[in-house]
Scaffold this motif. Structure first.
Motif, PDB file in Angstrom:
ATOM      1  N   THR A 197     -22.991   5.991-122.227  1.00  0.00           N
ATOM      2  CA  THR A 197     -24.416   6.227-121.748  1.00  0.00           C
ATOM      3  C   THR A 197     -24.395   6.491-120.398  1.00  0.00           C
ATOM      4  O   THR A 197     -24.520   5.429-119.771  1.00  0.00           O
ATOM      5  CB  THR A 197     -25.435   5.003-122.451  1.00  0.00           C
ATOM      6  OG1 THR A 197     -25.163   4.659-123.836  1.00  0.00           O
ATOM      7  CG2 THR A 197     -26.720   5.512-122.076  1.00  0.00           C
ATOM      8  N   TYR A 198     -25.369   7.279-119.934  1.00  0.00           N
ATOM      9  CA  TYR A 198     -24.577   7.905-118.480  1.00  0.00           C
ATOM     10  C   TYR A 198     -25.314   7.180-117.260  1.00  0.00           C
ATOM     11  O   TYR A 198     -24.846   6.273-116.626  1.00  0.00           O
ATOM     12  CB  TYR A 198     -25.625   9.481-118.274  1.00  0.00           C
ATOM     13  CG  TYR A 198     -24.830   9.520-116.664  1.00  0.00           C
ATOM     14  CD1 TYR A 198     -23.515   9.164-116.509  1.00  0.00           C
ATOM     15  CD2 TYR A 198     -26.084   9.493-115.961  1.00  0.00           C
ATOM     16  CE1 TYR A 198     -23.328   9.727-114.641  1.00  0.00           C
ATOM     17  CE2 TYR A 198     -25.360  10.537-114.708  1.00  0.00           C
ATOM     18  CZ  TYR A 198     -23.904   9.828-114.029  1.00  0.00           C
ATOM     19  OH  TYR A 198     -24.055  10.429-112.697  1.00  0.00           O
ATOM     20  N   LYS A 199     -26.537   6.096-118.200  1.00  0.00           N
ATOM     21  CA  LYS A 199     -27.317   5.601-117.423  1.00  0.00           C
ATOM     22  C   LYS A 199     -26.001   3.977-117.083  1.00  0.00           C
ATOM     23  O   LYS A 199     -26.259   4.156-115.714  1.00  0.00           O
ATOM     24  CB  LYS A 199     -28.822   4.842-117.434  1.00  0.00           C
ATOM     25  CG  LYS A 199     -29.746   5.969-117.540  1.00  0.00           C
ATOM     26  CD  LYS A 199     -30.457   5.512-117.581  1.00  0.00           C
ATOM     27  CE  LYS A 199     -31.764   6.806-117.102  1.00  0.00           C
ATOM     28  NZ  LYS A 199     -33.349   6.147-117.877  1.00  0.00           N
ATOM     29  N   GLU A 200     -25.265   3.566-117.892  1.00  0.00           N
ATOM     30  CA  GLU A 200     -24.667   2.645-117.695  1.00  0.00           C
ATOM     31  C   GLU A 200     -23.499   3.219-117.277  1.00  0.00           C
ATOM     32  O   GLU A 200     -22.745   2.433-115.718  1.00  0.00           O
ATOM     33  CB  GLU A 200     -24.390   2.250-119.167  1.00  0.00           C
ATOM     34  CG  GLU A 200     -24.332   1.423-119.606  1.00  0.00           C
ATOM     35  CD  GLU A 200     -24.804  -0.233-118.930  1.00  0.00           C
ATOM     36  OE1 GLU A 200     -24.622  -0.965-118.502  1.00  0.00           O
ATOM     37  OE2 GLU A 200     -26.251   0.010-118.787  1.00  0.00           O
ATOM     38  N   LEU A 201     -23.093   3.981-117.562  1.00  0.00           N
ATOM     39  CA  LEU A 201     -21.746   4.284-117.038  1.00  0.00           C
ATOM     40  C   LEU A 201     -22.106   4.246-115.144  1.00  0.00           C
ATOM     41  O   LEU A 201     -21.097   3.742-114.436  1.00  0.00           O
ATOM     42  CB  LEU A 201     -21.348   5.634-117.357  1.00  0.00           C
ATOM     43  CG  LEU A 201     -19.975   6.510-116.333  1.00  0.00           C
ATOM     44  CD1 LEU A 201     -18.489   5.540-116.669  1.00  0.00           C
ATOM     45  CD2 LEU A 201     -19.637   8.086-117.008  1.00  0.00           C
ATOM     46  N   ARG A 202     -22.783   4.966-114.524  1.00  0.00           N
ATOM     47  CA  ARG A 202     -22.932   5.153-113.071  1.00  0.00           C
ATOM     48  C   ARG A 202     -23.134   4.068-112.263  1.00  0.00           C
ATOM     49  O   ARG A 202     -22.157   4.264-111.507  1.00  0.00           O
ATOM     50  CB  ARG A 202     -24.712   5.970-113.137  1.00  0.00           C
ATOM     51  CG  ARG A 202     -24.555   6.677-112.289  1.00  0.00           C
ATOM     52  CD  ARG A 202     -25.978   7.413-111.537  1.00  0.00           C
ATOM     53  NE  ARG A 202     -26.365   8.664-111.453  1.00  0.00           N
ATOM     54  CZ  ARG A 202     -26.160   7.951-109.907  1.00  0.00           C
ATOM     55  NH1 ARG A 202     -26.356   6.874-109.053  1.00  0.00           N
ATOM     56  NH2 ARG A 202     -26.448   8.755-108.888  1.00  0.00           N
ATOM     57  N   LYS A 203     -23.245   3.048-113.391  1.00  0.00           N
ATOM     58  CA  LYS A 203     -23.665   1.917-112.453  1.00  0.00           C
ATOM     59  C   LYS A 203     -22.222   1.623-112.984  1.00  0.00           C
ATOM     60  O   LYS A 203     -21.808   0.729-111.526  1.00  0.00           O
ATOM     61  CB  LYS A 203     -24.301   0.507-113.967  1.00  0.00           C
ATOM     62  CG  LYS A 203     -25.920   0.675-113.011  1.00  0.00           C
ATOM     63  CD  LYS A 203     -27.043   0.214-114.023  1.00  0.00           C
ATOM     64  CE  LYS A 203     -26.556   0.077-115.457  1.00  0.00           C
ATOM     65  NZ  LYS A 203     -27.496  -0.841-115.874  1.00  0.00           N
ATOM     66  N   ASP A 208     -17.382  -0.100-109.275  1.00  0.00           N
ATOM     67  CA  ASP A 208     -15.552   0.217-109.520  1.00  0.00           C
ATOM     68  C   ASP A 208     -15.369   1.030-108.043  1.00  0.00           C
ATOM     69  O   ASP A 208     -14.769   0.502-107.457  1.00  0.00           O
ATOM     70  CB  ASP A 208     -15.619   1.221-110.744  1.00  0.00           C
ATOM     71  CG  ASP A 208     -13.900   0.855-110.431  1.00  0.00           C
ATOM     72  OD1 ASP A 208     -12.963  -0.075-110.787  1.00  0.00           O
ATOM     73  OD2 ASP A 208     -12.991   2.397-110.165  1.00  0.00           O
ATOM     74  N   ALA A 209     -16.167   1.611-107.676  1.00  0.00           N
ATOM     75  CA  ALA A 209     -15.229   2.268-106.146  1.00  0.00           C
ATOM     76  C   ALA A 209     -15.512   1.853-104.670  1.00  0.00           C
ATOM     77  O   ALA A 209     -14.726   1.856-104.254  1.00  0.00           O
ATOM     78  CB  ALA A 209     -16.725   3.393-105.951  1.00  0.00           C
ATOM     79  N   LYS A 210     -16.450   0.407-105.478  1.00  0.00           N
ATOM     80  CA  LYS A 210     -16.633  -0.475-103.886  1.00  0.00           C
ATOM     81  C   LYS A 210     -14.921  -1.942-104.219  1.00  0.00           C
ATOM     82  O   LYS A 210     -14.600  -2.612-103.271  1.00  0.00           O
ATOM     83  CB  LYS A 210     -17.955  -1.375-104.304  1.00  0.00           C
ATOM     84  CG  LYS A 210     -18.982  -0.288-103.636  1.00  0.00           C
ATOM     85  CD  LYS A 210     -20.149  -1.019-104.064  1.00  0.00           C
ATOM     86  CE  LYS A 210     -20.987  -0.051-104.172  1.00  0.00           C
ATOM     87  NZ  LYS A 210     -22.702  -0.803-104.353  1.00  0.00           N
ATOM     88  N   LYS A 211     -14.808  -1.704-105.175  1.00  0.00           N
ATOM     89  CA  LYS A 211     -13.415  -2.417-105.408  1.00  0.00           C
ATOM     90  C   LYS A 211     -12.225  -1.874-105.242  1.00  0.00           C
ATOM     91  O   LYS A 211     -11.433  -1.104-105.511  1.00  0.00           O
ATOM     92  CB  LYS A 211     -13.149  -2.812-106.945  1.00  0.00           C
ATOM     93  CG  LYS A 211     -14.766  -3.554-107.724  1.00  0.00           C
ATOM     94  CD  LYS A 211     -14.115  -3.800-109.535  1.00  0.00           C
ATOM     95  CE  LYS A 211     -15.300  -4.356-109.313  1.00  0.00           C
ATOM     96  NZ  LYS A 211     -15.649  -4.770-111.088  1.00  0.00           N
ATOM     97  N   GLU A 212     -11.510  -2.763-103.872  1.00  0.00           N
ATOM     98  CA  GLU A 212     -10.454  -2.632-103.484  1.00  0.00           C
ATOM     99  C   GLU A 212      -9.489  -2.660-104.169  1.00  0.00           C
ATOM    100  O   GLU A 212      -7.524  -2.412-103.843  1.00  0.00           O
ATOM    101  CB  GLU A 212     -10.093  -3.164-101.740  1.00  0.00           C
ATOM    102  CG  GLU A 212     -11.072  -2.772-100.768  1.00  0.00           C
ATOM    103  CD  GLU A 212     -11.162  -3.275 -99.627  1.00  0.00           C
ATOM    104  OE1 GLU A 212      -9.998  -3.854 -99.423  1.00  0.00           O
ATOM    105  OE2 GLU A 212     -11.498  -3.321 -98.412  1.00  0.00           O
ATOM    106  N   ASP A 213      -8.988  -3.898-105.081  1.00  0.00           N
ATOM    107  CA  ASP A 213      -7.630  -3.381-106.022  1.00  0.00           C
ATOM    108  C   ASP A 213      -8.005  -2.746-107.039  1.00  0.00           C
ATOM    109  O   ASP A 213      -7.063  -3.242-108.168  1.00  0.00           O
ATOM    110  CB  ASP A 213      -7.546  -5.150-106.632  1.00  0.00           C
ATOM    111  CG  ASP A 213      -9.071  -5.520-106.992  1.00  0.00           C
ATOM    112  OD1 ASP A 213     -10.029  -4.526-107.198  1.00  0.00           O
ATOM    113  OD2 ASP A 213      -8.883  -7.148-107.296  1.00  0.00           O
ATOM    114  N   SER A 214      -9.371  -2.353-107.402  1.00  0.00           N
ATOM    115  CA  SER A 214      -8.786  -1.415-108.914  1.00  0.00           C
ATOM    116  C   SER A 214      -7.800   0.264-108.784  1.00  0.00           C
ATOM    117  O   SER A 214      -7.775   0.571-108.048  1.00  0.00           O
ATOM    118  CB  SER A 214     -10.148  -0.935-108.916  1.00  0.00           C
ATOM    119  OG  SER A 214     -10.490  -0.128-109.845  1.00  0.00           O
TER     120      SER A 214
END
Length: 372
Positions: A197-203, A208-214
């Motif tokens: 569901t795109y609204k959920e994925l978008r969040k 995730d993009a903000k997590k340096e260890d991801s």
């Protein structure tokens, strides 16, 4: 224009385990089945499933892949509103980076997705051989009220540790995801096919993009994060032929499977799910009066004057008089000279097998023959 669902195909992989076959091209562009490229299967699945808006994310050596896809007309994806779009890494006003993980690749193309404002996004791998109706998976996703649905296929217990495994409750809801577990609890392997569901994925992509260890990966990060937050995730079980052709051995085996094609139905005998590709418009094949051909797939433009058994010959292959090709895959333009013998091998494009030579006579393992 708003779309109910669009597809994003991850097609930027190198496929290093395929050796010389991906030295010049991306894995999804590797030839398969006499006349196809691997990406043809997922593009045909989209078209046959009624999905008319597709983004193809390319990165590693994309020239041949981009050229093959073109405007998408072979798959009826040359649309004014939607169609197929090649999405490559680019620079914005601040910086430019390569795609770094499957989730990162989608995150960097959210502007493309946002333009169509879809309810759902289908994430696909561009390097698997299978036929699947994604519209049925979407129906399942909606019926379950899921935030994410992951296609799974049952694998043997002794192979489960090679895959990402989904552990599920009786109703098919996922309670745990394990990446290549040493002691698997289930045999339901992820196929790398997701509906979100795109609204959920978008969040989750933004977080995730903000997590340096991801690792910015769907299997390692996005799915586990959603499970931690108790989101509704369901496994959609697929029953049919599916092959990850990530090694020379598996590429050879998938081609051999076509000679006893009971599951994939490449020839579309059922008339319900054609696989489309670019037609090479080659010359008709010629089987000479001294030739012997048994249980083999011979593509247009081939000239056979020797013995071919249990093999797949791509376009413009020439098998000379007295030559033998047994249990082998010959890529486009291969020449097997008079009296030469080839056993259980994949022969790379344009290779010349010299007269009287013998390749892999013992045939214990698959031999890879290349000039590169």
């Amino acid at each position: 224009m708003k779309k109910e669902m669009l597809a994003m195909i991850l097609a930027g992989g190198q496929g290093s385990r395929l050796g010389v076959f991906t030295k010049r091209i991306a894995k999804p562009a590797v030839s398969f089945g006499g006349k196809y490229r691997i990406i043809d299967f997922v593009l045909s699945n989209c078209s046959n499933s009624g999905i008319d808006t597709v983004g193809v994310l390319t990165q590693y050596k994309p020239q041949i892949l981009n050229s093959h896809i073109g405007m998408g007309d072979h798959w009826d994806l040359d649309r004014v509103n939607g169609g197929v779009t090649i999405l490559q890494p680019y620079m914005n006003e601040k910086e430019g980076h390569w795609f770094n993980g499957t989730a990162n690749a989608i995150k960097k193309n959210m502007d493309f997705i946002d333009d169509y404002d879809p309810e759902y996004v289908l994430i696909l791998s561009g390097d698997h051989i299978y036929k699947m109706d994604y519209s049925k998976m979407l129906e399942f996703h909606k019926e379950k009220g899921a935030k994410a649905t992951i296609a799974v296929i049952e694998v043997p217990w002794d192979e489960a540790s090679r895959f990402g495994i989904m552990n599920t409750n009786e109703d098919g809801s996922i309670y745990e995801f394990e990446e290549k577990p040493e002691h698997p609890k289930s045999t339901l392997a992820s196929m790398g096919i997701y509906i979100f569901t795109y609204k959920e994925l978008r969040k989750y992509l933004i977080a995730d993009a903000k997590k340096e260890d991801s690792k910015h990966d769907f299997g390692m990060n996005i799915i586990p994060d959603m499970l931690k937050d108790n989101k509704k995730l369901f496994a959609y079980e697929f029953n049919g032929y599916w092959k990850d052709v990530g090694t020379v051995e598996s590429l050879w085996q998938a081609n051999m499977d076509l000679l006893d094609d009971k599951e994939l139905d490449l020839y579309n005998i059922k008339k319900d799910w054609k696989i489309y590709t670019e037609d090479t418009l080659g010359k008709p094949q010629i089987i000479g009066d001294k030739a012997t051909v048994k249980n083999s797939l011979i593509t247009q433009g081939c000239l056979v004057n020797g013995t071919v058994e249990g093999s797949v010959l791509f376009n413009n292959v020439n098998v000379g008089e007295g030559a033998k090709v047994i249990d082998s895959v010959l890529m486009p333009g291969v020449l097997v000279e008079e009296g030469a013998e080839v056993y259980k091998a994949i022969v790379d494009e344009g290779v010349v097998i010299r007269a009287k030579s013998k390749i892999n006579e013992e045939a214990k393992n698959v031999a890879l023959v290349s000039d590169n």
